[in-house]
Design a protein around this motif. Structure first.
Motif, short mmCIF file in Angstrom:
data_model
loop_
_atom_site.label_atom_id
_atom_site.label_comp_id
_atom_site.label_asym_id
_atom_site.label_seq_id
_atom_site.Cartn_x
_atom_site.Cartn_y
_atom_site.Cartn_z
N TYR A 1 0.80 -1.22 0.00
CA TYR A 1 0.00 0.00 0.00
C TYR A 1 0.84 1.27 0.00
O TYR A 1 0.40 2.30 -0.51
CB TYR A 1 -0.99 -0.04 1.16
CG TYR A 1 -2.13 -0.98 0.84
CD1 TYR A 1 -3.17 -0.58 0.01
CD2 TYR A 1 -2.13 -2.29 1.31
CE1 TYR A 1 -4.19 -1.45 -0.33
CE2 TYR A 1 -3.15 -3.17 0.97
CZ TYR A 1 -4.17 -2.74 0.15
OH TYR A 1 -5.17 -3.60 -0.20
N LEU A 2 2.04 1.20 0.55
CA LEU A 2 2.93 2.34 0.40
C LEU A 2 3.31 2.54 -1.06
O LEU A 2 3.43 3.67 -1.54
CB LEU A 2 4.19 2.15 1.25
CG LEU A 2 4.03 2.39 2.76
CD1 LEU A 2 5.30 1.96 3.50
CD2 LEU A 2 3.74 3.86 3.04
N ALA A 3 3.52 1.43 -1.78
CA ALA A 3 3.84 1.52 -3.20
C ALA A 3 2.70 2.17 -3.97
O ALA A 3 2.93 2.99 -4.87
CB ALA A 3 4.14 0.14 -3.77
N LEU A 4 1.48 1.82 -3.63
CA LEU A 4 0.34 2.39 -4.35
C LEU A 4 0.08 3.82 -3.91
O LEU A 4 -0.33 4.66 -4.72
CB LEU A 4 -0.89 1.52 -4.12
CG LEU A 4 -0.80 0.12 -4.77
CD1 LEU A 4 -1.89 -0.79 -4.24
CD2 LEU A 4 -0.88 0.23 -6.28
N ALA A 5 0.32 4.12 -2.62
CA ALA A 5 0.11 5.49 -2.14
C ALA A 5 1.16 6.43 -2.70
O ALA A 5 0.86 7.55 -3.15
CB ALA A 5 0.14 5.52 -0.61
N LEU A 6 2.42 5.99 -2.69
CA LEU A 6 3.51 6.84 -3.16
C LEU A 6 3.79 6.64 -4.65
O LEU A 6 4.25 7.55 -5.34
CB LEU A 6 4.79 6.55 -2.37
CG LEU A 6 4.71 6.80 -0.87
CD1 LEU A 6 6.02 6.38 -0.19
CD2 LEU A 6 4.42 8.27 -0.57
N GLY A 7 3.52 5.42 -5.12
CA GLY A 7 3.88 5.10 -6.50
C GLY A 7 3.21 5.96 -7.53
O GLY A 7 3.85 6.44 -8.48
N ALA B 1 -5.51 3.68 3.18
CA ALA B 1 -5.33 2.30 3.63
C ALA B 1 -4.20 2.21 4.64
O ALA B 1 -4.32 1.52 5.66
CB ALA B 1 -5.03 1.41 2.42
N VAL B 2 -3.09 2.88 4.38
CA VAL B 2 -1.95 2.85 5.30
C VAL B 2 -2.33 3.45 6.65
O VAL B 2 -2.01 2.91 7.71
CB VAL B 2 -0.74 3.58 4.69
CG1 VAL B 2 0.39 3.69 5.71
CG2 VAL B 2 -0.26 2.85 3.44
N LEU B 3 -3.04 4.58 6.61
CA LEU B 3 -3.43 5.25 7.85
C LEU B 3 -4.44 4.43 8.64
O LEU B 3 -4.37 4.35 9.87
CB LEU B 3 -4.01 6.63 7.53
CG LEU B 3 -3.01 7.65 6.95
CD1 LEU B 3 -3.74 8.94 6.57
CD2 LEU B 3 -1.89 7.94 7.93
N CYS B 4 -5.39 3.81 7.95
CA CYS B 4 -6.42 3.03 8.64
C CYS B 4 -5.83 1.78 9.29
O CYS B 4 -6.32 1.32 10.33
CB CYS B 4 -7.51 2.61 7.67
SG CYS B 4 -8.63 3.94 7.17
N ALA B 5 -4.80 1.22 8.69
CA ALA B 5 -4.27 -0.06 9.16
C ALA B 5 -3.71 0.02 10.57
O ALA B 5 -3.80 -0.94 11.33
CB ALA B 5 -3.19 -0.56 8.20
N ILE B 6 -3.14 1.17 10.92
CA ILE B 6 -2.46 1.27 12.22
C ILE B 6 -3.44 1.13 13.39
O ILE B 6 -3.29 0.24 14.23
CB ILE B 6 -1.66 2.58 12.31
CG1 ILE B 6 -0.57 2.60 11.23
CG2 ILE B 6 -1.04 2.74 13.69
CD1 ILE B 6 0.14 3.92 11.08
N PRO B 7 -4.50 1.97 13.49
CA PRO B 7 -5.43 1.78 14.62
C PRO B 7 -6.21 0.49 14.54
O PRO B 7 -6.50 -0.13 15.57
CB PRO B 7 -6.35 3.01 14.51
CG PRO B 7 -6.27 3.45 13.09
CD PRO B 7 -4.87 3.14 12.66
N ILE B 8 -6.56 0.06 13.32
CA ILE B 8 -7.34 -1.17 13.19
C ILE B 8 -6.51 -2.37 13.62
O ILE B 8 -7.02 -3.30 14.27
CB ILE B 8 -7.86 -1.34 11.75
CG1 ILE B 8 -8.90 -0.25 11.45
CG2 ILE B 8 -8.47 -2.72 11.55
CD1 ILE B 8 -9.38 -0.22 10.02
N ALA B 9 -5.22 -2.38 13.29
CA ALA B 9 -4.35 -3.47 13.72
C ALA B 9 -4.25 -3.55 15.25
O ALA B 9 -4.23 -4.64 15.82
CB ALA B 9 -2.96 -3.31 13.10
#
Length: 409
Positions: free
Chosen positions: A146-152, A264-272
């Motif tokens: 998801y970092l690749a898709l966010a930054l890519g 997606a990257v931001l949501c993953a942290i609290p959800i995890a």
């Protein structure tokens, strides 16, 4: 964190980052690729759908066969050679003006990445303890993706607009050959050194049975993954053109294309964190399909382009943050140790490869007939709701066994 988090988890995360740049470069450069290779105009929708999804056709078959045929091979060897092969194919596309070469190289990309994918689950199972699996899968299979898709999209789109489409393929393929393959050779360790290799390997000579895969519950798990594959790839293959159709151009197009993946990257942290504390992985993953599906069904009810983009962004962010970090831990906890590679390949092959291929054509052909990408996205919303219900059914079927395991533990 110990060195295995950086040596194994960190190296594979960086590798998956580059792998997703290799997958998304064609989506960014597609308009001028079509002009240079002769399928612009009336042929664009159908030929583009095939050019984008031929990767997934090879990916589907190779995930299934690769997961089964490589289960006795060292995963370090498999991932290193796979990366080298698809990186060469990516560079070759940059030198070509032939549609045939494009299709063949994209198919090679799909096959090599399909063989690669199940090995990540083998690394996770053999190098990390059971209570570390969710975090390990997040590092290995989530953040790089998801970092690749966010930054890519923000990296590749300006390069494409400034220099054309060929540098995209030289850059992404070159990164694999010059950086990732040497990194894997140096940093990744052979399976014989893995601390949990006996749980990953299980009984390597044991026959691969339906029961080893999890029985009927595995079917429900795979179906849920097929629908998420349709959601992810149906959006990801077309997102640069979708945001352009909504009126975003230039730098705004790059940022808008990246927004769903940044969410997606931001949501993953609290959800995890919630997932680890509650251990409600199945419920959280199910909501990661049900809520996004409902949001996509709302697309026809809003007219403003920014509102449509917001619905797509929140839907993909919640789905990816809730479903993706949990689903591989769910799989790895429910199949026999010797079936980890084959089960991962079957699920990802049918889900990402099969579901993604169907979704790629679905969105493209509906756009060809309606002039809008939204009808395809709405249908994806309905399908992914069915996937969420299937995952809830899986949870009910597995509940007695999980309770028994907890009682023994």
């Amino acid at each position: 964190m110990g060195s295995h988090w950086w040596r194994i988890g960190g190296s594979l995360m960086i590798g998956l980052f580059v792998a997703y740049l290799d997958r998304s470069n064609l989506s960014v450069g597609l308009p001028t690729v079509a002009q240079d290779m002769g399928f612009a105009g009336d042929r664009f929708a159908v030929t583009s759908s095939f050019a984008l999804t031929i990767f997934l056709i090879g990916y589907a078959l190779a995930n299934i066969l690769g997961g089964i045929l490589t289960r006795r091979m060292d995963p370090k060897t498999v991932v290193t050679w796979s990366f080298a092969i698809w990186s060469i194919a990516t560079v070759v596309i940059g030198f070509s003006s032939s549609l045939t070469v494009l299709l063949v190289c994209r198919a090679i990309l799909g096959v090599a990445e399909g063989i690669y994918w199940p090995q990540q689950s083998r690394f996770a199972r053999s190098w990390f303890a059971s209570h570390e699996l969710t975090k390990a899968n997040s590092l290995i299979q989530y953040y790089g993706q998801y970092l690749a898709l966010a930054l890519g999209f923000m990296i590749l789109t300006p390069i494409y607009q400034a220099f054309g489409w060929r540098p995209l393929f030289f850059l992404t393929g070159g990164l694999g050959l010059v950086f990732i393959v040497p990194l894997y050779l140096k940093a990744l360790r052979p399976g014989t050194e893995a601390p949990y290799r006996e749980t990953e390997g299980g009984r390597p000579n044991a026959p691969l049975t339906f029961e080893a895969l999890g029985g009927l519950s595995f079917v429900f798990l795979v179906f849920s993954y097929v629908t998420q594959g349709m959601l992810f790839w149906g959006i990801t293959l077309w997102i640069p053109l979708v945001v352009k159709s909504l009126g975003f151009t230039g730098w705004a197009q790059a940022v808008a294309s990246a927004l769903p993946y940044a969410a997606a990257v931001l949501c993953a942290i609290p959800i995890a964190l919630v997932s680890d504390r509650t251990n409600k992985r199945v419920l959280i993953a199910s909501l990661g399909l049900l809520i996004p599906g409902a949001l996509l069904l709302l697309l026809p009810l809003v007219d403003a382009p920014a509102a449509k983009l917001a619905l797509i962004t929140v839907a993909l962010g919640l789905y990816a943050g809730s479903f993706t970090p949990n689903i591989w831990s769910i799989l790895q906890s429910s199949v026999a140790p010797e079936a980890i590679g084959p089960a991962s390949g079957i699920m990802n092959g049918l889900g990402a490869g099969g579901g993604g291929t169907i979704a790629g054509f679905l969105v493209g052909l509906l756009y060809n007939s309606t002039g809008s990408y939204m009808p395809g996205f709405v249908i994806l919303g309905g399908l992914v709701i069915l996937g969420g219900l299937s995952l809830l059914a899986y949870g009910r079927m597995r509940a007695p066994r999980m309770a028994a395991q907890a009682a023994v533990g």
